[in-house]
Design a protein around this motif. Structure first.
Motif, PDB file in Angstrom:
ATOM      1  N   ARG A  58       0.787  -1.231   0.000  1.00  0.00           N
ATOM      2  CA  ARG A  58       0.000   0.000   0.000  1.00  0.00           C
ATOM      3  C   ARG A  58       0.824   1.289   0.000  1.00  0.00           C
ATOM      4  NH1 ARG A  58      -3.721  -2.499  -1.956  1.00  0.00           N
ATOM      5  NH2 ARG A  58      -5.193  -3.703  -0.687  1.00  0.00           N
ATOM      6  N   ARG A  59       1.980   1.297   0.689  1.00  0.00           N
ATOM      7  CA  ARG A  59       2.659   2.580   0.902  1.00  0.00           C
ATOM      8  C   ARG A  59       4.179   2.406   0.872  1.00  0.00           C
ATOM      9  NH1 ARG A  59       3.286   5.927   6.177  1.00  0.00           N
ATOM     10  NH2 ARG A  59       3.709   8.001   5.335  1.00  0.00           N
ATOM     11  N   PRO A  60       4.854   2.902  -0.152  1.00  0.00           N
ATOM     12  CA  PRO A  60       6.307   2.762  -0.217  1.00  0.00           C
ATOM     13  C   PRO A  60       7.020   3.728   0.730  1.00  0.00           C
ATOM     14  CG  PRO A  60       5.518   4.016  -2.090  1.00  0.00           C
ATOM     15  CD  PRO A  60       4.298   3.545  -1.346  1.00  0.00           C
ATOM     16  N   VAL A  61       8.214   3.345   1.138  1.00  0.00           N
ATOM     17  CA  VAL A  61       9.084   4.254   1.883  1.00  0.00           C
ATOM     18  C   VAL A  61       9.520   5.378   0.951  1.00  0.00           C
ATOM     19  CG1 VAL A  61      11.344   4.413   3.034  1.00  0.00           C
ATOM     20  CG2 VAL A  61       9.837   2.465   3.492  1.00  0.00           C
ATOM     21  N   ASP A  62       9.818   6.530   1.506  1.00  0.00           N
ATOM     22  CA  ASP A  62      10.306   7.687   0.746  1.00  0.00           C
ATOM     23  C   ASP A  62      11.354   7.234  -0.278  1.00  0.00           C
ATOM     24  OD1 ASP A  62      11.540   9.981  -0.206  1.00  0.00           O
ATOM     25  OD2 ASP A  62      11.682  10.945   1.748  1.00  0.00           O
ATOM     26  N   PRO A  63      11.083   7.406  -1.570  1.00  0.00           N
ATOM     27  CA  PRO A  63      12.003   6.903  -2.594  1.00  0.00           C
ATOM     28  C   PRO A  63      13.393   7.522  -2.545  1.00  0.00           C
ATOM     29  CG  PRO A  63      10.309   8.305  -3.569  1.00  0.00           C
ATOM     30  CD  PRO A  63       9.892   8.041  -2.153  1.00  0.00           C
ATOM     31  N   ASP A  64      13.520   8.677  -1.910  1.00  0.00           N
ATOM     32  CA  ASP A  64      14.843   9.288  -1.799  1.00  0.00           C
ATOM     33  C   ASP A  64      15.766   8.480  -0.893  1.00  0.00           C
ATOM     34  OD1 ASP A  64      14.118  11.338  -3.472  1.00  0.00           O
ATOM     35  OD2 ASP A  64      13.632  12.732  -1.849  1.00  0.00           O
ATOM     36  N   TYR A  65      15.173   7.620  -0.037  1.00  0.00           N
ATOM     37  CA  TYR A  65      15.981   6.871   0.925  1.00  0.00           C
ATOM     38  C   TYR A  65      15.713   5.370   0.880  1.00  0.00           C
ATOM     39  CZ  TYR A  65      17.012  11.431   2.946  1.00  0.00           C
ATOM     40  OH  TYR A  65      17.437  12.720   3.134  1.00  0.00           O
ATOM     41  N   ALA A  66      14.745   4.943   0.088  1.00  0.00           N
ATOM     42  CA  ALA A  66      14.322   3.544   0.109  1.00  0.00           C
ATOM     43  C   ALA A  66      15.134   2.678  -0.842  1.00  0.00           C
ATOM     44  CB  ALA A  66      12.853   3.444  -0.261  1.00  0.00           C
ATOM     45  N   LEU A  67      15.175   1.396  -0.521  1.00  0.00           N
ATOM     46  CA  LEU A  67      15.624   0.385  -1.456  1.00  0.00           C
ATOM     47  C   LEU A  67      14.386  -0.199  -2.138  1.00  0.00           C
ATOM     48  CD1 LEU A  67      18.355  -1.410   0.706  1.00  0.00           C
ATOM     49  CD2 LEU A  67      18.660   0.397  -1.012  1.00  0.00           C
ATOM     50  N   PRO A  68      14.544  -0.808  -3.307  1.00  0.00           N
ATOM     51  CA  PRO A  68      13.376  -1.317  -4.034  1.00  0.00           C
ATOM     52  C   PRO A  68      12.517  -2.246  -3.177  1.00  0.00           C
ATOM     53  CG  PRO A  68      15.314  -1.381  -5.437  1.00  0.00           C
ATOM     54  CD  PRO A  68      15.803  -1.005  -4.060  1.00  0.00           C
ATOM     55  N   GLY A  69      11.210  -1.987  -3.194  1.00  0.00           N
ATOM     56  CA  GLY A  69      10.262  -2.851  -2.511  1.00  0.00           C
ATOM     57  C   GLY A  69      10.015  -2.539  -1.049  1.00  0.00           C
ATOM     58  N   GLU A  70      10.727  -1.582  -0.462  1.00  0.00           N
ATOM     59  CA  GLU A  70      10.524  -1.265   0.961  1.00  0.00           C
ATOM     60  C   GLU A  70       9.228  -0.497   1.153  1.00  0.00           C
ATOM     61  OE1 GLU A  70      15.097  -1.179   2.677  1.00  0.00           O
ATOM     62  OE2 GLU A  70      14.156   0.721   2.116  1.00  0.00           O
ATOM     63  N   THR A  71       8.448  -0.929   2.144  1.00  0.00           N
ATOM     64  CA  THR A  71       7.175  -0.281   2.436  1.00  0.00           C
ATOM     65  C   THR A  71       7.097   0.085   3.915  1.00  0.00           C
ATOM     66  OG1 THR A  71       6.055  -2.400   2.845  1.00  0.00           O
ATOM     67  CG2 THR A  71       5.982  -1.522   0.586  1.00  0.00           C
ATOM     68  N   VAL A  72       6.080   0.864   4.245  1.00  0.00           N
ATOM     69  CA  VAL A  72       5.911   1.350   5.610  1.00  0.00           C
ATOM     70  C   VAL A  72       4.428   1.323   5.952  1.00  0.00           C
ATOM     71  CG1 VAL A  72       5.808   3.768   4.838  1.00  0.00           C
ATOM     72  CG2 VAL A  72       6.472   3.258   7.207  1.00  0.00           C
ATOM     73  N   SER A  73       4.123   1.240   7.232  1.00  0.00           N
ATOM     74  CA  SER A  73       2.742   1.279   7.703  1.00  0.00           C
ATOM     75  C   SER A  73       2.220   2.713   7.595  1.00  0.00           C
ATOM     76  CB  SER A  73       2.674   0.780   9.147  1.00  0.00           C
ATOM     77  OG  SER A  73       3.394   1.671   9.992  1.00  0.00           O
ATOM     78  N   LEU A  74       1.434   3.168   8.561  1.00  0.00           N
ATOM     79  CA  LEU A  74       0.957   4.550   8.575  1.00  0.00           C
ATOM     80  C   LEU A  74       1.820   5.441   9.468  1.00  0.00           C
ATOM     81  CD1 LEU A  74      -2.882   3.869   8.673  1.00  0.00           C
ATOM     82  CD2 LEU A  74      -1.500   4.537   6.693  1.00  0.00           C
ATOM     83  N   ALA A  75       3.034   4.976   9.800  1.00  0.00           N
ATOM     84  CA  ALA A  75       4.006   5.830  10.479  1.00  0.00           C
ATOM     85  C   ALA A  75       4.327   7.016   9.581  1.00  0.00           C
ATOM     86  CB  ALA A  75       5.271   5.038  10.796  1.00  0.00           C
ATOM     87  N   ASP A  76       4.925   8.048  10.146  1.00  0.00           N
ATOM     88  CA  ASP A  76       5.150   9.258   9.357  1.00  0.00           C
ATOM     89  C   ASP A  76       5.896   8.985   8.058  1.00  0.00           C
ATOM     90  OD1 ASP A  76       3.789  10.782  11.142  1.00  0.00           O
ATOM     91  OD2 ASP A  76       5.475  12.063  11.714  1.00  0.00           O
ATOM     92  N   ALA A  77       7.001   8.219   8.126  1.00  0.00           N
ATOM     93  CA  ALA A  77       7.795   8.063   6.908  1.00  0.00           C
ATOM     94  C   ALA A  77       8.536   6.747   6.805  1.00  0.00           C
ATOM     95  CB  ALA A  77       8.800   9.216   6.791  1.00  0.00           C
TER      96      ALA A  77
END
Length: 274
Positions: free
Chosen positions: A131-150
């Motif tokens: 549903r929600r990817p990690v900030d692409p400026d800092y993420a590796l491919p496929g990393e996601t996050v819950s409803l935490a800020d970032a």
């Protein structure tokens, strides 16, 4: 070198609502199990946090089996909330971006509407894997996050809190200190480290899990909210602005992304691998 250990763990089932401090918790790719899988939204579908509604701090969500929780607050009867059945997804807006969620039962909407005094609903992130990817400026491919800020996990240290409180004591708003750790709503609190050591942690092992250190955690007005009264002051932002400005961030704590899953426990040794 002194050994580092987990002093406390914190899971917040509902974003911006108080949570619990378990002795152990499983680490999932998108964060600690059960952490910030729910959020309150307004009539327009925008997520509500303590930024807009400080009184969310006084509500508490206690996890139940199966992903549900019990929510309580001053002057309100406790309510049990269950995970919604699969159904149509509704987009909500979190920090300007749309996230597809399931809407919780009407009773949850009525509860939060009555408590906050404004129309509100409760939504659930059904599938954090997509549903929600990690900030692409800092993420590796496929990393996601819950409803935490970032980012999935926030780590902080007791030594950094002590150092910050010492700086607050020397400033113009010394009467507001010392601040407790709950102002910063971390997931993992570490003892034994030197102040601000976490700024440099690039890879950390805790229990069975390993995390990638991403960046500092930039702090907002939520940290000025007393989590026991919902009243706001000036600290810690005034002091962080003077002593802890990193780029555009007023920094306290470090954001982590899990790279090896497992279980973390209070008392676990924390090993800085890089």
């Amino acid at each position: 070198m002194a050994k580092l250990h987990v002093q406390a763990l914190h899971v917040h089932p509902v974003k911006s609502v108080a949570g619990t401090a378990p002795d152990e918790v499983a680490v999932e790719p998108w964060g600690l199990s059960g952490d910030r899988r729910w959020a309150v939204v307004d009539s327009e579908g925008t997520v509500i946090t303590q930024r807009q509604q400080p009184r969310l701090a006084l509500a508490c969500a206690r996890p139940l089996g199966g992903g549900g929780f019990e929510v309580s607050a001053p002057g309100m009867a406790a309510l049990t909330v269950e995970v919604p059945e699969p159904g149509p997804l509704e987009p909500v807006v979190l920090f300007g971006k749309k996230v597809r969620t399931l809407v919780a039962a009407r009773a949850a909407a009525d509860w939060f509407t009555a408590y906050l005094g404004t129309p509100a609903r409760l939504v659930h992130l059904d599938d954090p894997a997509v549903r929600r990817p990690v900030d692409p400026d800092y993420a590796l491919p496929g990393e996601t996050v819950s409803l935490a800020d970032a980012y999935p996990v926030l780590i902080s240290t007791l030594a950094s809190l002590d150092a910050l409180n010492s700086l607050i004591a020397q400033g113009a708003h010394a009467h507001e200190g010392p601040l407790p750790m709950n102002r910063f709503r971390p997931n993992v609190v570490v003892s034994g480290a030197e102040a601000w050591a976490e700024d440099a942690w690039r890879r950390v092992a805790i229990g069975d899990a390993v995390f990638r250190g991403v960046r500092e955690c930039g702090r907002c007005v939520v940290t000025t909210t007393d989590q026991t009264t919902a009243l706001r002051g000036k600290e810690p932002l005034r002091t962080l602005a003077v002593h802890r400005r990193i780029g555009k961030s007023l920094a306290f704590g470090r954001m982590l992304v899990p790279v090896e899953l497992g279980t973390v426990r209070v008392g676990d040794e924390v090993r800085v691998l890089e």
